[in-house]
Design an enzyme around this catalytic site. Structure first.
Site, PDB file in Angstrom:
ATOM      1  CB  ALA A  47      -0.978  -0.033   1.175  1.00  0.00           C
ATOM      2  CG  ASP A  52      -3.521  -3.481   1.077  1.00  0.00           C
ATOM      3  OD1 ASP A  52      -3.255  -4.521   1.713  1.00  0.00           O
ATOM      4  OD2 ASP A  52      -2.815  -3.063   0.137  1.00  0.00           O
TER       5      ASP A  52
HETATM    6  O1  MRU Z   1      -1.129  -7.220  -3.546  1.00  0.00           O
HETATM    7  P1  MRU Z   1      -0.065  -6.582  -2.725  1.00  0.00           P
HETATM    8  O2  MRU Z   1       1.235  -7.315  -2.755  1.00  0.00           O
HETATM    9  O3  MRU Z   1       0.089  -5.104  -3.044  1.00  0.00           O
HETATM   10  O4  MRU Z   1      -0.606  -6.664  -1.232  1.00  0.00           O
HETATM   11  C1  MRU Z   1       0.169  -6.114  -0.197  1.00  0.00           C
HETATM   12  C2  MRU Z   1      -0.424  -6.278   1.148  1.00  0.00           C
HETATM   13  O5  MRU Z   1      -1.495  -6.793   1.320  1.00  0.00           O
HETATM   14  C3  MRU Z   1       0.348  -5.663   2.285  1.00  0.00           C
HETATM   15  O6  MRU Z   1       0.195  -6.409   3.457  1.00  0.00           O
HETATM   16  C4  MRU Z   1      -0.203  -4.252   2.537  1.00  0.00           C
HETATM   17  O7  MRU Z   1      -0.226  -3.512   1.348  1.00  0.00           O
HETATM   18  C5  MRU Z   1       0.581  -3.524   3.548  1.00  0.00           C
HETATM   19  S1  MRU Z   1       2.152  -2.973   2.989  1.00  0.00           S
HETATM   20  C6  MRU Z   1       2.877  -2.111   4.244  1.00  0.00           C
END
Ligand code: MRU
Length: 360
Positions: free
Chosen positions: A59, A250
């Site tokens: 995120a 997210d």
């Molecule tokens: O699909 P992604 O790899 O973008 O998903 C990422 C996540 O779910 C993370 O846990 C979230 O973005 C937190 S990052 C600090």
């Protein structure tokens, strides 16, 4: 607060992206752990695709990439009339925002950029001057994220003790942010301060962010990390090996319901069964007080091939019906606390989140 950037440990933490000489450069995370390849972003369409295909992901990193990506798109418009520049800025922000729906950081960062432009438009004589001010805003977003991760790490240190077992899911590490990560920030700081931890990383099907990214980055930084398949978490917990779960997020709704990578909900339910505290590391840029609860969070549904294939090999029969939700929502009742850059927040979250985040 000791600055992690000053330490030797940070040298082994890999940068997910950087802005150098007016160019956005992304580490292509789809090629990890096998290859470390950086890719200069030549156009806004390329940035959109990089976000969509998860070359840059996580995120906070998506938000930062969005802010810089807007600059990539606006570069050719620096010599145009200000009114044309402003109109193009709005459409470009909307375009980038359409790349991925769930992480609120993307729209948050894009709104910060367009808001800064609207505020400063009256003070500049040309689009080129406004562009230069937007560069400063994007760099500020990037720098603030470093400080936010560090603050999450410092507050999270209150939960760390030598020898403890920590389970994490997906990648909420340096690769997902600007530097220390969110869920991983207390782990990095504990390691730096000589507090030994046992970290378990769920592999995180279908795209294996836990295996390819979390295990890779923690191992490189010298932390004790054990990779497990997602379906091993219950067994590992039943063996008494996990003292705490820490995951990223997210989008956090106003009542504390938290969207994170698919599979997080299962970890939270297991943690409740085994009486293990389940924490969500949450930067201020991920709090969405405009969404009352988790039912209002849009869950990205991705393509079937991510489920049908693994490592380039078909793992399901042709023609199989597929679901591929990329995120799930953990209800606030399963969350022991939010480790934020403004402290560790406890229930009732409707009160504590509003109190800490209604003023940015
Ligand atoms: O699909 P992604 O790899 O973008 O998903 C990422 C996540 O779910 C993370 O846990 C979230 O973005 C937190 S990052 C600090």
């Amino acid at each position: 607060m000791k600055l992690a950037a000053d330490t030797g440990m940070m040298k082994s933490v890999t940068r997910s992206l950087h802005w150098t000489d007016g160019e956005l450069v992304l580490l292509d995370q789809t090629r990890l752990p096998g290859e470390i390849v950086e890719q200069r972003q030549e156009s806004i369409e390329q940035v959109w695709e990089s976000i969509k295909l998860l070359r840059v992901r996580g995120a906070p990193a998506i938000g930062i990439a969005g802010a810089y990506g807007l600059l990539v798109g606006m570069k050719p418009y620096r010599e145009r009339p200000l009114s044309e520049f402003m109109a193009k800025l709005e459409t470009s922000a909307a375009y980038l925002n359409s790349s991925r729906p769930t992480a609120v950081n993307l729209s948050w960062a894009l709104q910060r950029m367009t808001g800064a432009a609207a505020r400063q438009r009256g003070q500049v004589g040309s689009a080129a001057q406004l562009y230069d001010l937007l560069v400063l805003e994007a760099v500020r977003i990037h720098d603030e994220d470093k400080a936010i991760c560090r603050a999450i790490g410092e507050y999270g240190m209150a939960l760390m003790h030598a020898g403890m077992g920590i389970l994490t899911h997906c990648n909420a590490g340096a690769l997902a942010t600007s530097e220390l990560g969110t869920a991983t920030a207390p782990m990095y700081l504990a390691h730096e301060r000589g507090i030994g931890l046992r970290i378990y990383a769920d592999e995180t099907r279908p795209l294996l962010q836990g295996a390819r990214l979390t295990t890779w980055e923690l191992q490189r930084a010298g932390l004790d990390v054990t990779l497990i398949c997602d379906n091993m978490a219950a067994y590992i917990m039943s063996q008494g090996l996990i003292d705490i779960c820490i995951v990223g997020c997210d989008r956090v709704a106003a009542n504390g319901d938290a969207a994170n990578k698919i599979g997080t909900l299962g970890v939270a339910i297991l943690a409740r069964h085994f009486n293990i505290p389940f924490y969500v590391a949450c930067p201020s840029s991920t709090v969405d007080l405009g969404t009352p609860d988790g039912s209002g969070i849009v869950i990205e549904e991705r393509g079937a091939d991510e489920v049908l294939f693994c490592g380039g090999r078909r793992t399901g029969p042709e023609g199989a019906k597929i679901r591929n939700p990329a995120f799930d929502v953990t209800p606030q009742a399963l969350i022991a606390g939010f480790i934020t850059d403004r402290g560790i927040l406890r229930p009732p979250y409707a009160d504590t989140l509003t109190r800490h985040f209604s003023v940015s």
